[in-house]
Scaffold this motif. Structure first.
Motif, mmCIF file in Angstrom:
data_model
loop_
_atom_site.group_PDB
_atom_site.id
_atom_site.type_symbol
_atom_site.label_atom_id
_atom_site.label_comp_id
_atom_site.label_asym_id
_atom_site.label_seq_id
_atom_site.Cartn_x
_atom_site.Cartn_y
_atom_site.Cartn_z
ATOM 1 N N UNK A 181 39.657 39.287 40.737
ATOM 2 C CA UNK A 181 40.893 40.055 40.554
ATOM 3 C C UNK A 181 42.157 39.212 40.614
ATOM 4 N N UNK A 182 43.216 39.822 40.147
ATOM 5 C CA UNK A 182 44.569 39.378 40.470
ATOM 6 C C UNK A 182 44.904 40.068 41.799
ATOM 7 N N UNK A 183 45.577 39.353 42.718
ATOM 8 C CA UNK A 183 45.743 39.884 44.074
ATOM 9 C C UNK A 183 47.217 40.114 44.398
ATOM 10 N N UNK A 184 47.490 41.311 44.926
ATOM 11 C CA UNK A 184 48.842 41.647 45.397
ATOM 12 C C UNK A 184 48.743 42.209 46.816
ATOM 13 N N UNK A 185 49.858 42.161 47.538
ATOM 14 C CA UNK A 185 49.836 42.636 48.921
ATOM 15 C C UNK A 185 51.180 43.257 49.283
ATOM 16 N N UNK A 186 51.152 44.019 50.376
ATOM 17 C CA UNK A 186 52.366 44.678 50.854
ATOM 18 C C UNK A 186 53.256 43.644 51.565
ATOM 19 N N UNK A 492 58.704 43.075 43.938
ATOM 20 C CA UNK A 492 59.458 42.731 45.141
ATOM 21 C C UNK A 492 58.759 43.289 46.395
ATOM 22 N N UNK A 493 58.216 44.513 46.273
ATOM 23 C CA UNK A 493 57.553 45.146 47.419
ATOM 24 C C UNK A 493 56.089 44.722 47.543
ATOM 25 N N UNK A 494 55.461 44.425 46.393
ATOM 26 C CA UNK A 494 54.040 44.057 46.387
ATOM 27 C C UNK A 494 53.864 42.765 45.582
ATOM 28 N N UNK A 495 54.212 41.608 46.196
ATOM 29 C CA UNK A 495 54.156 40.351 45.446
ATOM 30 C C UNK A 495 52.724 39.940 45.096
ATOM 31 N N UNK A 496 52.616 39.070 44.088
ATOM 32 C CA UNK A 496 51.327 38.482 43.688
ATOM 33 C C UNK A 496 51.041 37.257 44.555
ATOM 34 N N UNK A 497 49.755 36.937 44.691
ATOM 35 C CA UNK A 497 49.377 35.694 45.384
ATOM 36 C C UNK A 497 49.183 34.606 44.324
ATOM 37 N N UNK A 498 49.796 33.453 44.564
ATOM 38 C CA UNK A 498 49.614 32.317 43.637
ATOM 39 C C UNK A 498 50.249 32.590 42.292
ATOM 40 N N UNK A 499 49.711 31.932 41.283
ATOM 41 C CA UNK A 499 50.312 32.100 39.947
ATOM 42 C C UNK A 499 49.404 32.916 39.025
ATOM 43 N N UNK A 500 48.663 33.830 39.618
ATOM 44 C CA UNK A 500 47.783 34.704 38.816
ATOM 45 C C UNK A 500 48.466 36.062 38.704
ATOM 46 N N UNK A 501 48.993 36.368 37.539
ATOM 47 C CA UNK A 501 49.756 37.604 37.364
ATOM 48 C C UNK A 501 49.005 38.576 36.461
ATOM 49 N N UNK A 502 49.437 39.821 36.506
ATOM 50 C CA UNK A 502 48.807 40.875 35.698
ATOM 51 C C UNK A 502 49.455 40.911 34.318
ATOM 52 N N UNK A 503 48.616 40.807 33.301
ATOM 53 C CA UNK A 503 49.119 40.972 31.933
ATOM 54 C C UNK A 503 48.684 42.359 31.459
ATOM 55 N N UNK A 504 49.597 43.287 31.451
ATOM 56 C CA UNK A 504 49.225 44.651 31.016
ATOM 57 C C UNK A 504 48.642 45.466 32.160
ATOM 58 N N UNK A 505 48.184 46.657 31.821
ATOM 59 C CA UNK A 505 47.712 47.599 32.840
ATOM 60 C C UNK A 505 46.244 47.348 33.167
ATOM 61 N N UNK A 506 45.896 47.212 34.455
ATOM 62 C CA UNK A 506 44.477 46.944 34.782
ATOM 63 C C UNK A 506 43.609 48.178 34.543
ATOM 64 N N UNK A 507 42.314 47.946 34.287
ATOM 65 C CA UNK A 507 41.385 49.083 34.135
ATOM 66 C C UNK A 507 40.701 49.416 35.452
ATOM 67 N N UNK A 508 40.582 48.400 36.312
ATOM 68 C CA UNK A 508 39.970 48.606 37.633
ATOM 69 C C UNK A 508 40.945 48.188 38.713
ATOM 70 N N UNK A 509 41.140 49.043 39.704
ATOM 71 C CA UNK A 509 42.039 48.731 40.821
ATOM 72 C C UNK A 509 41.306 49.006 42.125
#
Length: 568
Positions: A181-186, A492-509
């Motif tokens: 996954x691409x990873x985000x956190x609070x 701003x509220x849920x930053x990404x970890x590292x340089x792996x970003x979401x391109x478009x809307x994910x199908x699985x969350x």
């Protein structure tokens, strides 16, 4: 059926390729992992004639060389030591070792060195290191769940173990789903950030080869959030079937212990509540309490019709038909009495604790404004002799979370009243909750009063009126899923970890709540998944909370925080 199917597939693969009589050996964690997806009768069909725990097997010396041993264990230091001792003096003809997560090289060397008699046939990693309680809901059943509330300086080794177990569980989910996954956190949660960073390090650096699956156009999203961002949901009474059973009686690994209820037949003292094994429960688990009563009455009527036709046995053919249908009849009888017992017991608790009255005020505190009326309602309930101590505490907590900034004087009055009415709970626990999960600590718009869109939505809902006053609350998770679906989850509220970003809307969350999930939230996820938004949500957490468990975690964290001089 995604999670349940993944774990069932692993267990099928473990058992079906090994012919002959088998003993299945589990540890205290994997026994829960297996029991929620596999029944005893299914194990028997796979020629498993004995199920044992690894530590009790260690104490026995009886030889059973006619049996093949299938071990399914977490790859912990303790379990490797158990294996080392058992392999040095083997009791079974063959040993097939399956581990629920990644083995370290050193652990593999220990196993290889211990197998002097060459009885080990295979060693494999099967990534079922989580308890799949429902198709889209998993838990890790973590014993020291309160650890997430403590600052890192209090107990670094215990906090590290807590984080390691969460990272292991999340890693297993993605290995089972064959995704990275691409990873985000609070942003406001230190522990969510730490777990997100350690998970990313594992998936993208330490074990990048293992997670290097076929690239999908859009990676799935892993979002790690903190329970303290929504402390309201675990404090509320519940009025839908599954959530209500857990809140009032308790569900552990899809089992309900009814021994404390009184005179109950032996075969009904522990009952299974699983959407995979019980069609009535599957159809009604998210229904509200009023509808459940009606649906159970219908089920009882159907059963009486079947029972009546079984009494009318006149010919040999009738008798043969009855014998053929008897297992189904027994199962139906067990199911009817199980659900009738649960609903009867819950009705009794609702009446004893005056929960309809209490819950109405809880829902007002969680969903609507009006501080003066809320203060009056809570004060009246605190003064009532028919309201239990735990309900008084929950009401004050809900009021404090809602009005901590607006009415400090009234809040103080409620603290004093609580202290005088409920000797067991000191008001200090409510202050500790505010310190942990007060308005300054939260990211999300918990009461829908920060964001203009949420204020408008609440006004519209107020004008329309609510269908059911007891189930009007929606967990914060609902808003989070809505934001993800609409592509509005703020970086701003849920930053990404590292340089792996979401391109478009994910199908699985996959949304993981550090500190635990609730059945109200898993209901939100299930309803979201049938709404055809094009996104499949999976919910996971360190434990499944009831209000009792949430308050117990608060008490344990408060105790440790008090005894630690380093906590400010």
């Amino acid at each position: 059926m995604v999670l349940v199917t993944a774990v069932r597939d692993y267990i099928n693969r473990m058992l079906q390729d090994i012919s002959g009589m088998k003993v299945l050996i589990l540890d205290s964690q994997t026994v829960g992992i297996v029991s929620v997806v596999y029944s005893q009768s299914e194990l028997l069909q796979k020629e498993v004639f004995l199920v044992e725990l690894v530590d009790s097997i260690s104490k026995s010396i009886e030889s059973m060389s006619h049996l093949k041993a299938v071990y399914f264990l977490r790859p912990t230091t303790d379990n490797i030591q158990h294996m080392r001792r058992q392999l040095s003096n083997p009791r079974f003809g063959e040993y097939h070792l399956f581990f629920s997560n990644m083995l370290k090289d050193t652990q593999i060397h220990i196993l290889a060195d211990s197998d002097e008699k060459e009885v080990v046939q295979q060693v494999q990693e099967f990534y079922a290191d989580f308890i799949a309680i429902d198709p889209f809901h998993f838990t890790l059943n973590m014993p020291s769940n309160f650890m997430y509330m403590l600052p890192a300086v209090v107990d670094p080794p215990s906090l590290q173990r807590f984080c390691d177990r969460v990272v292991d569980g999340i890693a297993a989910i993605f290995l089972a789903l064959k995704r990275r996954p691409v990873i985000r956190y609070q942003r406001t949660s230190d522990i969510a950030k730490r777990i997100a960073q350690e998970t990313a390090k594992l998936m993208y650096q330490q074990e990048s080869g293992l997670f290097d699956f076929r690239r999908m156009e859009i990676s799935p999203l892993l979002l790690i959030v903190d329970r303290r961002d929504d402390p309201v949901t675990p404090l509320l009474n519940q009025w839908t079937y599954q959530a209500m059973v857990h809140e009032l009686i308790g569900i552990q690994d899809n089992k309900v212990d009814l021994r404390s209820i009184g005179k109950i037949p032996k075969d009904q003292q522990e009952v299974v509540l699983s959407s995979e094994q019980d069609t009535f429960f599957k159809a009604n688990m998210y229904e509200n309490f009023g509808d459940i009563g009606m649906n159970i009455k219908r089920m009882v009527d159907d059963f009486q019709q079947v029972a009546k036709s079984n009494q009318n046995i006149q010919t040999v053919e009738d008798m043969a038909k009855f014998v053929d249908n008897y297992p189904e009849y027994r199962k139906m009888h067990g199911n009817v009495s199980k659900h009738v017992t649960l609903v009867t017991e819950m009705s009794k608790i609702v009446e004893e604790r005056k929960l309809m009255l209490v819950s109405q005020t809880e829902q007002e505190l969680a969903c609507n404004g009006g501080q003066v009326a809320a203060f009056e309602a809570v004060m009246n309930l605190l003064n009532s002799d028919s309201v239990s101590d735990i309900d008084r505490l929950r009401l004050v907590m809900l009021y404090a979370l809602r009005y901590e900034k607006e009415s400090p004087v009234q809040l103080m009055q409620l603290f004093n009243k609580l202290a005088s009415r409920s000797a067991k709970y000191k008001a200090g626990l409510v202050q500790f909750l505010l310190k942990q999960a007060g308005v300054d600590k939260r990211t999300g718009d918990l009461y829908g009063n920060r964001d203009f869109l949420n204020i408008a939505r609440n006004m519209a809902r107020g004008l329309k009126g609510v269908e059911n006053v007891y189930t009007q609350h929606q967990p914060l998770l609902y808003q989070t899923m809505e934001s993800i679906t609409k592509g509005r989850l703020r970086d701003m509220d849920y930053p990404y970890v590292g340089n792996h970003f979401q391109q478009g809307r994910p199908q699985d969350v996959i949304i993981f709540i550090v500190g635990g999930t609730t059945y109200e939230e898993s209901r939100s996820v299930a309803l979201q998944n049938v709404s055809n938004s094009g996104i499949r949500f999976i919910l996971g957490g360190s434990v499944v909370l009831s209000s009792k468990r949430f308050i117990k975690d608060l008490e344990e964290a408060q105790q440790i925080a008090r005894s630690s001089t380093s906590v400010v």
